[in-house]
Motif scaffolding. Structure first.
Motif, short mmCIF file in Angstrom:
data_model
loop_
_atom_site.label_atom_id
_atom_site.label_comp_id
_atom_site.label_asym_id
_atom_site.label_seq_id
_atom_site.Cartn_x
_atom_site.Cartn_y
_atom_site.Cartn_z
N ARG A 77 0.81 -1.21 0.00
CA ARG A 77 0.00 0.00 0.00
C ARG A 77 0.85 1.26 0.00
O ARG A 77 0.52 2.26 -0.62
N PHE A 85 -1.29 -5.56 -13.69
CA PHE A 85 -1.43 -7.00 -13.59
C PHE A 85 -1.58 -7.62 -14.98
O PHE A 85 -2.05 -6.98 -15.91
N ALA A 89 -6.80 -6.77 -13.87
CA ALA A 89 -7.44 -6.60 -12.56
C ALA A 89 -8.15 -5.26 -12.45
O ALA A 89 -8.08 -4.60 -11.42
N PHE A 91 -11.27 -2.80 -11.81
CA PHE A 91 -12.43 -2.94 -10.94
C PHE A 91 -13.66 -3.03 -11.84
O PHE A 91 -14.03 -2.06 -12.49
N PHE A 102 -9.35 5.90 -8.78
CA PHE A 102 -9.35 5.15 -7.52
C PHE A 102 -8.17 5.49 -6.61
O PHE A 102 -8.34 5.81 -5.44
N GLY A 103 -6.97 5.45 -7.19
CA GLY A 103 -5.77 5.68 -6.39
C GLY A 103 -5.74 7.06 -5.74
O GLY A 103 -5.14 7.24 -4.67
N ARG A 154 -4.41 3.79 -14.73
CA ARG A 154 -4.73 3.67 -13.31
C ARG A 154 -3.46 3.58 -12.47
O ARG A 154 -3.33 4.21 -11.43
N ALA B 188 -4.75 -5.12 -6.58
CA ALA B 188 -4.61 -3.88 -7.36
C ALA B 188 -4.95 -2.69 -6.49
O ALA B 188 -4.24 -1.68 -6.48
N ALA B 189 -6.04 -2.80 -5.71
CA ALA B 189 -6.44 -1.71 -4.83
C ALA B 189 -5.32 -1.39 -3.83
O ALA B 189 -5.03 -0.23 -3.54
N MET B 190 -4.68 -2.46 -3.35
CA MET B 190 -3.61 -2.28 -2.38
C MET B 190 -2.44 -1.51 -2.99
O MET B 190 -1.92 -0.58 -2.39
N LEU B 192 -2.58 0.52 -5.24
CA LEU B 192 -2.99 1.90 -5.52
C LEU B 192 -3.13 2.70 -4.24
O LEU B 192 -3.56 3.85 -4.28
#
Lengths: 374, 308
Positions: A77, A85, A89, A91, A102-103, A154, B188-190, B192
């Motif tokens: 994180r 990826f 991946a 969303f 998102f980020g 992204r 992926a969220a992690m 980011l």
């Protein structure tokens, strides 16, 4: 920001995915991790991203540094890497716009840009990846190449200092892949972001990368520029992996190499070795002639001819029943009038010699070859 | 780079419809007849009976059944029990699904099996367990009674038994879908910069929202319709510990058929509404995600059992 990997190992149960790997990616470079599946390249990338832990201290100096900062204790994180990826991946319940934003949206309040800043940043990225009109689409309404570029946008939204890509073009068809990799290379040069990407496609690595890291069985076989790894392979594995080769068993004796019925001078660019050896010749280094010109050569018979392509590919069998492949120009092919069963004289223009190792599964590393020369 | 996607090749060269085979008409017709006959006998007839019996003495008598204070109390209690049990099981189901689908730990399979226990055990036995555990004869129950807390033959017991019986629904509907979706989006969220809770509420949960809603609908239907377990722990105190299904039984046993069927019709309407909601949710989820993986799996299909 540079990436330094010092003595990193990784085991999954009893399986060794990475064995004492050391690697430096200089700031702003585009580096390819090239190897067959199971060579540990993706594992290394995931460890650098923090998605996978390395083995705890197998080596006293084992560590990963981002610009000389140890990132061992920093989770994925907070590493601020952009990761793309293999299957993107994205969303799936978010639009392209939301995916890219998102980020920025998940940042802590004091670091979070305002709504209008996020909007303009996303717009900027959409232009960068040439998807301006598709902001409100969902991932399942996009083609593979478009998804790939959304994933890239992204990953770039937070302006990461390091960009990591796992088989970025693996799931695309050949034509899109070629277009996209040239585009990615130009983009990387514009953004000047340190980039490491995994691939099993040697053409992709040779065409795009500044440096190539060739991996096999969890070890690094060679690090070098595309020219270096292609023209001066450090090991048998690198030689074989970066293109087709003809292989002979031979012997090295006092500066000469003997194989089949030939005796050629040992290639002077390499350190001398002695004893059993393997001799490699690239197909385009195998010359064919219909008449003997007095130079040492092998007699052979043409088995099959593939002439569709920029080069003509000729399959041959020597008088000692050795199978050989030669690639010659269309012009040369036309002047010789070859056809199956033609008798020809074959001469290797350029050979590469590596000491034979009893175990073929672990090809000798550069060091091993050098040592055996002494 | 101007164009990345090559012109789409013709995707479906659908062959012309095959000529009907000789058996192509007889067998479907037979199957449909059998199914319809079966459904009529076991489903439509009872369903119609509920409403005809309820309305046999006219609509006024039917409406009167609802003005009985005991009936109103039963309806209130049923709503109260569902209002407690469903949210609790929603939270539990999400926690269990999150843990099972996205993390690796020892005893994971055991936990999945444990969640299924309420489905495997007869509801009567579920009720008995609570009587044995919290009843006046047990150590724990006696202590609680000393402290003036009554569990069995009171509302808390009914709530506990209902929670137990309806525990699997949300978890069972959510886990398979979450597992099928893998953990790449979370990773992926992690990368980011999202924290674990941001990842859960922004990525994991939205991806399974239809499955969760589906689980909630089933859970609610069962919570309102449960008879067996609740019957054991309730004590059947009129106006106090009677839920709607229990009230139906009491009315029936008193030969008050119109009132019994009136109450039953209410439960039946609840069942029909559940089916309607269920098909709406299925429809929505299919349209929201053409990807076959994200479709709602049909695992446990339980509708309330109106006890008539």
């Amino acid at each position: 920001m540079s990436i330094e990997v010092h003595h990193v190992s990784k085991h999954f149960g009893t399986y060794t995915a990475l064995h004492d790997v050391c690697l430096t990616v200089p700031t702003g470079q585009l580096v390819a991790l090239l190897g067959p599946s199971g060579s540990g390249k993706t594992t290394l990338l995931r460890i650098i991203a923090g998605l996978e832990p390395a083995d705890p201290a197998p080596h006293p100096e084992g560590a990963i540094y981002f610009h000389s900062r140890d990132v061992a204790g920093i989770n994925a994180r907070d590493r601020q890497v952009g990761f793309v990826f293999q299957h993107y991946a994205l969303f799936r319940h978010m639009t392209v716009f939301e995916n890219i934003a998102f980020g920025l949206r998940v940042r802590r309040r004091r670091d979070r840009p305002s709504r209008s800043e996020i909007r303009s940043r996303v717009q900027e990225l959409l232009e960068l990846v040439q998807l301006e009109g598709l902001a409100q689409r969902f991932p399942n309404q996009l083609s593979g190449g478009q998804r790939q570029r959304v994933a890239l946008a992204r990953a770039l939204a937070g302006e990461p200092k390091v960009l990591l890509l796992d088989e970025p073009f693996g799931a695309l068809d050949a034509k899109v892949r070629k277009e996209l990799r040239t585009w990615l290379r130009n983009l990387q040069k514009d953004l000047h972001v340190t980039t490491l990407f995994v691939t099993h496609d040697q053409d992709e690595a040779l065409e795009v990368a500044d440096q190539i890291v060739v991996m096999n069985h969890g070890r690094i076989e060679q690090i070098g520029t595309p020219d270096q790894v292609f023209h001066h392979p450090a090991s048998e594995f690198v030689m074989r992996f970066l293109g087709d080769v003809n292989t002979f068993h031979g012997r090295v004796n006092r500066g000469t190499v003997q194989f089949s019925s030939l005796e050629l001078p040992f290639p002077h660019e390499r350190q001398q070795i002695a004893g059993e050896a393997r001799v490699f010749v690239r197909p385009y280094d195998v010359t064919i002639d219909t008449k003997s010109n007095g130079l040492p050569c092998l007699e052979a018979r043409v088995v099959r001819i593939h002439s569709a392509g920029p080069l003509v590919r000729v399959e041959l069998v020597t008088s000692t029943q050795q199978h050989l492949i030669s690639e010659i120009s269309q012009e040369r092919f036309a002047t010789m009038q070859l056809e199956p069963e033609s008798r020809v004289f074959v001469r290797p223009r350029h050979i590469r010699v590596f000491a034979s190792e009893p175990e073929v599964q672990n090809p000798p590393t550069a060091e091993a070859t050098t040592h055996s020369a002494n | 780079m101007t164009r990345l996607s090559p012109p789409a090749p013709p995707m479906h060269n659908r062959p012309a419809t095959p000529p009907p085979r000789p058996a192509g008409r007889v067998i479907p017709a037979m199957l449909i007849t059998i199914s319809l006959a079966y459904l009529t006998l076991f489903l439509f007839l009872p369903l119609i009976t509920v409403f005809t019996e309820a309305l046999r003495k006219g609509f006024a008598t039917y409406a009167a059944a609802y003005s009985d204070p005991a009936a109103l109390a039963a309806i209130r209690l049923t709503l109260l029990v569902a209002a407690i049990a469903v949210p609790l099981n929603l939270v539990f189901g999400l926690c269990a699904a999150w843990a099972i689908a996205k993390f690796e730990f020892r005893g994971k399979r055991l936990l999945i099996t444990l969640i299924d226990i309420p489905l495997a055990v007869s509801p009567v036995i579920s009720g008995m367990i609570y009587v044995l555990l919290y009843g006046g004869n047990s150590l724990l129950g006696a202590r609680l009674l000393d402290a003036d807390i009554q569990i069995i033959f009171a509302v808390p017991g009914i709530v506990l038994a209902t929670i137990f019986v309806t525990l699997p629904f949300v978890a069972r509907e959510t886990i398979p879908l979450m597992e099928a979706q893998g953990i790449e989006e979370e990773q992926a969220a992690m990368t980011l910069g999202a924290g674990p809770f941001q990842t859960f509420f922004r990525v994991t949960l939205p991806n399974v929202k239809w499955a969760v809603l589906y689980g909630v609908i089933l859970c609610n239907a069962r919570a309102m319709g449960e008879f067996g377990a609740v019957s054991v722990v309730s004590g059947h105190i009129r106006g106090k510990t009677n839920t709607l299904p229990l009230h139906v039984e009491i009315l029936y046993n008193e030969y008050n058929f119109v009132a019994a069927f009136a109450m039953a019709s209410l439960l039946t309407l609840l069942a029909l509404m559940t089916l309607l909601l269920k098909s709406i949710v299925e429809h929505r989820s299919r349209h929201a995600a053409p990807d076959p993986v994200t479709r709602i799996p049909t695992l446990v299909t339980a509708t309330p059992e109106p006890q008539t």
